[in-house]
Design an enzyme around this catalytic site. Sequence first.
Site, short mmCIF file in Angstrom:
data_model
loop_
_atom_site.label_atom_id
_atom_site.label_comp_id
_atom_site.label_asym_id
_atom_site.label_seq_id
_atom_site.Cartn_x
_atom_site.Cartn_y
_atom_site.Cartn_z
N TYR A 51 0.83 -1.21 0.00
CA TYR A 51 0.00 0.00 0.00
C TYR A 51 0.87 1.26 0.00
O TYR A 51 0.36 2.36 -0.22
CB TYR A 51 -0.95 0.03 1.21
CG TYR A 51 -1.90 -1.14 1.34
CD1 TYR A 51 -2.19 -1.96 0.26
CD2 TYR A 51 -2.51 -1.43 2.56
CE1 TYR A 51 -3.04 -3.03 0.39
CE2 TYR A 51 -3.37 -2.50 2.70
CZ TYR A 51 -3.62 -3.31 1.61
OH TYR A 51 -4.47 -4.38 1.74
N LEU A 191 -17.30 -4.25 3.17
CA LEU A 191 -18.51 -3.56 2.68
C LEU A 191 -18.72 -3.84 1.20
O LEU A 191 -19.46 -3.12 0.53
CB LEU A 191 -18.36 -2.05 2.90
CG LEU A 191 -18.13 -1.59 4.34
CD1 LEU A 191 -17.84 -0.09 4.39
CD2 LEU A 191 -19.36 -1.92 5.20
N ILE A 229 -12.41 -4.99 8.47
CA ILE A 229 -11.50 -3.84 8.34
C ILE A 229 -11.98 -2.90 7.24
O ILE A 229 -11.34 -2.73 6.20
CB ILE A 229 -10.04 -4.31 8.08
CG1 ILE A 229 -10.00 -5.41 6.99
CG2 ILE A 229 -9.42 -4.82 9.38
CD1 ILE A 229 -8.57 -5.70 6.50
N SER A 232 -12.35 3.75 4.86
CA SER A 232 -12.98 4.99 4.44
C SER A 232 -11.99 6.11 4.63
O SER A 232 -11.20 6.09 5.56
CB SER A 232 -14.26 5.27 5.22
OG SER A 232 -14.83 6.49 4.74
N ARG A 237 -17.90 8.88 7.94
CA ARG A 237 -18.12 7.44 7.72
C ARG A 237 -17.25 6.59 8.66
O ARG A 237 -17.70 5.57 9.17
CB ARG A 237 -17.83 7.07 6.27
CG ARG A 237 -18.91 7.54 5.32
CD ARG A 237 -18.52 7.17 3.92
NE ARG A 237 -19.56 7.53 2.97
CZ ARG A 237 -19.40 7.49 1.66
NH1 ARG A 237 -18.25 7.11 1.14
NH2 ARG A 237 -20.40 7.80 0.86
N ASN A 241 -19.11 4.02 10.97
CA ASN A 241 -18.83 2.59 10.74
C ASN A 241 -18.46 1.87 12.04
O ASN A 241 -18.52 0.63 12.10
CB ASN A 241 -17.71 2.40 9.72
CG ASN A 241 -18.14 2.72 8.29
OD1 ASN A 241 -19.32 2.90 8.02
ND2 ASN A 241 -17.18 2.79 7.38
#
Length: 274
Positions: A51, A191, A229, A232, A237, A241
């Site tokens: 990442y 999600l 996990i 956002s 959010r 969440n």
Amino acid sequence: MSGLPRVTLNAGTAMPQLGLGVGHLTDAQAAVAVSTALECGYRGIDTAAVYANERGTGRALAASGLPRADLFVTTKLWNADQGHDRTLRAFDASLAALGLEYVDLYLIHWPQPARELYPESWRALERIHAEGRARAIGVSNFCIPHLERLVAGSGIVPAVNQIELHPWYQRPALRAHHRARGIATEAYSPLGQGEVLGLPVLTAIAGRYGVTAAQVVLRWHLQLGHIAIPRSADPARIRRNADLLGFALDDADLAAIAGLDAGRRLGPDLNGVG
Ligand SMILES: NC(=O)C1=CN([C@@H]2O[C@H](COP(=O)(O)OP(=O)(O)OC[C@H]3O[C@@H](n4cnc5c(N)ncnc54)[C@H](OP(=O)(O)O)[C@@H]3O)[C@@H](O)[C@H]2O)C=CC1
Ligand SMILES: O=C(O)C(=O)[C@@H](O)[C@H](O)C(=O)CO
């Protein structure tokens, strides 16, 4: 969300059932998202070498001033770094980028079975674990044969298998295998990358409880015992969440969500890629 549950891993440590994923965020975005999440009460953070935001993540962890023991930090070994010695070097680089002395969980990101490197990579993870530099070790994107090969050839059963898992892709056989082996199921893209949130089944349940469809899906993960996990970059959010304790899904809700399984994977499958 301070009361959100933790799952005790087979390594003995307790992992928050809800964490923030920072995949596909830049260093700067990850720093902001992690800071926001920690202020909202999240304690679990999921990053990965690939990442390229371990530095921003680490900056936010340090700036939080929270005790290290309260945090649960996961990072992952990227495919190009598999192999025993490369894994050791990649782990050192991740730890340095995060600015930490240990991670709570280190995962092999993908088995990539054709390369035949994941068993020796796992031996490097076992060494890192024995040194106390990863409190738990696990895998991601492993299928049953890959898990079985590790279990047969190693003294350590993976603590976690992090897999794509959401209402469209529920993977009952793999989850049952995890239960049988004492491996915790961690849901990535929990999600459904946001794509499932408009489904009428979910919006109807959300309407009855006065919550969002995302809260319904995350509550479903918690009630099934998954670690989730969600990612956002939006502070409102991130906060919402994690607001999951004020309602509970009933058996009819759980059955309705079970009925959404379509065997539909949304992310790429990198297991065939060398
Ligand atoms: N091990 C692996 O191979 C993989 C691991 N992962 C991990 O899992 C994490 C989460 O997975 P990811 O694929 O990002 O998918 P998610 O299922 O977490 O969905 C993320 C998307 O949903 C949106 N979203 C988040 N909350 C809400 C909300 N309340 N209402 C509406 N939309 C919302 C986000 O947009 P916005 O930012 O605008 O809110 C974003 O577009 C990653 O960050 C990474 O840490 C992911 C893929 C593969
Ligand atoms: O996001 C992840 O964790 C993944 O493993 C992959 O989706 C990866 O980041 C990717 O997108 C490589 O093409």
